[in-house]
Design a protein around this motif. Sequence first.
Motif, short mmCIF file in Angstrom:
data_model
loop_
_atom_site.label_atom_id
_atom_site.label_comp_id
_atom_site.label_asym_id
_atom_site.label_seq_id
_atom_site.Cartn_x
_atom_site.Cartn_y
_atom_site.Cartn_z
N PRO A 83 0.83 -1.19 0.00
CA PRO A 83 0.00 0.00 0.00
C PRO A 83 0.87 1.24 0.00
CG PRO A 83 -0.81 -1.59 1.59
CD PRO A 83 0.51 -2.11 1.10
N THR A 127 2.01 7.60 2.63
CA THR A 127 1.90 9.03 2.40
C THR A 127 3.05 9.80 3.02
OG1 THR A 127 0.39 9.11 4.26
CG2 THR A 127 -0.56 9.04 2.07
N LYS A 172 2.07 5.64 -5.87
CA LYS A 172 1.97 6.08 -4.47
C LYS A 172 0.82 7.07 -4.27
CE LYS A 172 6.88 5.36 -3.58
NZ LYS A 172 6.65 4.02 -3.03
N ASP A 193 -2.38 8.95 -2.69
CA ASP A 193 -2.92 9.12 -1.34
C ASP A 193 -4.44 9.11 -1.35
OD1 ASP A 193 -3.34 11.60 -2.50
OD2 ASP A 193 -1.99 12.68 -1.16
N ALA A 218 -4.61 2.53 -1.11
CA ALA A 218 -4.79 3.90 -0.61
C ALA A 218 -6.26 4.09 -0.24
CB ALA A 218 -4.39 4.92 -1.68
#
Length: 344
Positions: free
Chosen positions: A46, A49, A137, A139, A161
């Motif tokens: 996952p 952040t 990546k 958020d 996310a």
Amino acid sequence: MSNISLPRRGAALAAALMSASLVLTACGGGGDDSGAEPAATGSVEPAATGSAKASETRSVKAENGTIEIPAAPQRIVTIGNTNLPFIDLGGKPVGVTEVSPSELGVLPAEQKTVYEAAEVVGSDGGEVDLEKLAGLKPDLILVQFHSSDWDKVGKRLESIAPTVFWGLDTEWKAFADAIAEAGNVADALSQQKAEFTAKVAKIKETYRKVIDGTSFVDVSRGSWNDPGTFYIADIGCSEIARDDIGLDLPEAAEGKDPLAYESLPFEQIGELSKYDVITYPVDAQGRPMEPFVPVVETNTWKSLPAVSSGRALGVFCPGNNSYGPVIRYLDSLDSALATLPAAK
């Protein structure tokens, strides 16, 4: 009114464009104690952040419950029907799924540039590469597709996310509100709402007599329709003309399928003569949309009183799933109504 374009709505049309199931190209593992499926095999984790703002969250409500999301998300991935509405509100997604060439073709240049700058994580056929998605990546992930697809893949997306999901039947204005809230683009939404309200009021005031004393019918034809058929449109942009502007347009009886779901043979084109004004789909240059060309080429169409008297109006509808394209539709409708003899 839902925010789904016509080909994605009806039972007869569903096979064409509606519920493309997501086939996840990343393989799942054996699961964990939570029961959620892992995002992919190997090293895919996952997205973290990590920034100072990561601890600042807020809650939003969606079809998958109350979701804790970043207060100011910076790396948003849009999946399904969330792509263009988010971009329309000024959002800049880092990842998107493919949209059809026809949808991309009517985007304003600046929005097309934003879309093309994002990483494509899935095809129009519904395939989402989880490894590629996780590698961005994100958020926040914004999703709209069929609820049955969410049942299959929702846990996988949520493992990457915070994910906010809306089903296909979400009304388009509520959808815009929800995307603006989740995506932190509410200022743009306020501006669009003000413009929409002003345009609706202007059209209703300018063409009050025409609207009050004229019967309309909106007809269309899609690439999914069988040869020699058309349909009466009572959802999509025509729904805006009926419900927001007040045009007297036919609609299905309560509890019945929309009229747009029924393909009508060209032999019934002559029945449109009972309406004072006919509207039909054109492109941004005012040319009949390609699937509708066979209709306008028939002698029956050419002999309709509305057609021969200049009361067949081509109207451009670039979409009905967010305020930007709806505003462009209203501009086209305004220009078309201005050509009616009663409006001069």
